[in-house]
Write an enzyme that holds these catalytic residues in place. Structure first.
Site, mmCIF file in Angstrom:
data_model
loop_
_atom_site.group_PDB
_atom_site.id
_atom_site.type_symbol
_atom_site.label_atom_id
_atom_site.label_comp_id
_atom_site.label_asym_id
_atom_site.label_seq_id
_atom_site.Cartn_x
_atom_site.Cartn_y
_atom_site.Cartn_z
ATOM 1 C CB SER A 1 -0.948 0.120 1.182
ATOM 2 O OG SER A 1 -0.105 0.253 2.204
ATOM 3 N NE ARG A 2 1.671 3.728 4.512
ATOM 4 C CZ ARG A 2 0.746 3.055 5.152
ATOM 5 N NH1 ARG A 2 1.268 1.786 5.930
ATOM 6 N NH2 ARG A 2 -0.492 3.398 5.517
ATOM 7 N N GLY A 3 5.433 2.745 0.064
ATOM 8 C CA GLY A 3 6.891 2.527 0.356
ATOM 9 C C GLY A 3 7.348 1.494 -0.696
ATOM 10 C CE LYS B 1 -0.998 -4.355 9.502
ATOM 11 N NZ LYS B 1 -0.683 -4.040 10.936
ATOM 12 N N GLY C 1 6.959 -1.571 -1.302
ATOM 13 C CA GLY C 1 6.020 -2.698 -1.694
ATOM 14 C C GLY C 1 5.356 -1.944 -3.111
ATOM 15 C CE1 TYR D 1 13.665 -5.519 11.495
ATOM 16 C CE2 TYR D 1 16.059 -4.986 11.609
ATOM 17 C CZ TYR D 1 14.728 -4.915 10.907
ATOM 18 O OH TYR D 1 14.836 -4.705 9.529
ATOM 19 C CE LYS E 1 13.889 -7.444 6.818
ATOM 20 N NZ LYS E 1 12.451 -7.161 6.436
#
Length: 419
Positions: free
Chosen positions: A19-21, A42, A23, A168, A172
């Site tokens: 939806s942004r960035g 989402k 991606g 993290y 990852k």
């Protein structure tokens, strides 16, 4: 920029977190070829600080020349993943490429990472990638293109990438281990690769984390989109690779990387998990038993020594630079625990009227506590040591609000010319 070839025309690309960035950037690059894009994310309502929804992304994708299918998907929910895959196959007839982009981050150490945050990172990064891959694989096996691309780093086991944000890194690296395993499991049927940036990438999320001005040290999302597109063009035999964006674009003939910089000519923040910054390389070698540190192609520099009063002088210059505008833009109190000569406890108040600095603890509780040596403190404020490198290499330890800690870097850049 890498030109489109039309190779992805009619292909179906399933992208999590689109939806942004990053991606969305990958989606738009593929859409220019006339690809079908499944936006599995989402966000259905715009966030005040994070613009973009699955529906606005769909509009942009179709305007770019692609076909879009927005699907509400939280990758922690296996049923939502399966439903989206089913809708994609029903609408477009199959799935040719999967991009596992959705990710959660918390750069906090073991004792300061709540279990809820650990669960989020493990569920989104590792488990989400695994389950989305599992759901798409039966359809990818029927494709002539058949690619899975995970936005995850090379598996670098240098302990310095674990010591500051263990949870993290584990989460990852779980995405990267999916590449390692699935590339072998489906060799000859599906190409499975990882893609990671050499530098920080400017996104709305990065603005929230780093604050105003951080974009000048970042590259645009276009570099990741171009690198991903380059991977999609390759045959299925190109598999099991941990690709760095800049490297694969150099192979494509790209020579001028300033075109990807938000502000060409500015120094760029190195990304995590890559031992390529000279200072980091030295630290890595020093951690090896019996190793003699050496930085290739770098002339040895004399060791800077903190003279008495260096810290006090640094704070004096900082105080002269304070203003209501700086305080208003920062809104944080920093406490410094400095070891070595001229050390002790110091504070920088950028929350209360006019700002203030001084020796000892602040009158109000600090939002961020930074621990380091006096030598490194002076180097950091004078621009000789990047805060990012200091943190990643363990020279700087941070407790408290990481976003506010990153905000301080902008002030340090303003100080550099005077220190």
């Amino acid at each position: 920029m890498l030109p489109n070839t039309g190779k992805l025309a009619g292909c179906t690309v399933f992208i999590t977190g689109a939806s942004r960035g990053i991606g969305k950037a990958i989606a738009l690059k593929a859409a220019k070829d006339g690809a079908n894009i499944v936006i599995a994310a989402k966000t259905t309502q715009s966030h005040p600080k994070l613009s973009g929804t699955i529906y606005t992304a769909a509009e942009e994708i179709e305007a770019a020349g692609g076909r879009a299918l927005p699907c509400i998907v939280d990758v922690r929910d296996e049923q939502q993943i399966n439903d989206a895959v089913e809708k994609a196959v029903e609408k477009f007839g199959g799935i040719d490429i999967l991009v596992n982009n959705a990710s959660a981050i918390s750069l906090t150490n073991t004792l300061e990472t709540p279990t809820k945050r650990v669960d989020l990172m493990m569920s989104v990064n590792t488990r989400g990638t695994y389950l989305t891959s599992k759901a798409c694989i039966p359809f990818l096996k029927k494709s002539k293109i058949a690619h899975i691309l995970n936005l995850s780093p090379p598996l670098n086991l240098n302990p310095m990438w674990f010591k500051q944000h263990c949870a993290y890194t584990i989460a990852k690296y779980g995405m990267s281990m999916c590449v390692l395993g699935m590339a072998e499991e489906f060799r000859g049927e599906i190409a499975v690769n990882a893609l990671w940036p050499r530098t920080a990438i400017h996104t709305a999320a990065m603005d929230m984390l780093g604050g105003s001005g951080v974009e000048s040290q970042c590259r645009k999302v276009d570099i990741i989109a171009d690198a991903a597109y380059s991977i999609f063009k390759k045959p299925k035999s190109f598999t099991g690779n941990f690709v760095i964006d800049e490297n694969i674009l150099k192979e494509e003939g790209i020579k001028n990387f300033d075109i990807y910089a938000v502000k060409p000519g500015q120094p760029l923040l190195p990304d995590f998990f890559l031992d390529e910054h000279p200072e980091v390389a030295v630290i890595k070698q020093m951690e090896s038993p019996g190793a003699v540190p050496e930085v290739k192609e770098e002339k040895p520099q004399p060791q800077a020594k903190a003279h008495f009063g260096a810290v006090e002088e640094t704070f004096r210059i900082v105080k002269e630079s304070l203003s209501d505008d700086v305080v208003k833009a920062t809104q944080a109190i920093y406490q410094f625990e400095l070891s070595g000569e001229d050390g002790g406890t110091w504070f920088l108040d950028l929350k209360n009227r006019g700002g203030n600095v001084g020796h000892g603890e602040p009158s109000d509780k600090a939002d961020v506590v930074m621990s380091m040596s006096t030598d490194d403190f002076v180097k950091m404020f004078s621009g000789k040591l990047k805060p990012t490198v200091a943190f990643m290499s363990g020279k700087l330890k941070i407790k408290g609000n990481m976003a506010l800690a990153i905000k301080l870097e902008k002030l340090m850049n303003q100080m550099n010319s005077r220190l």
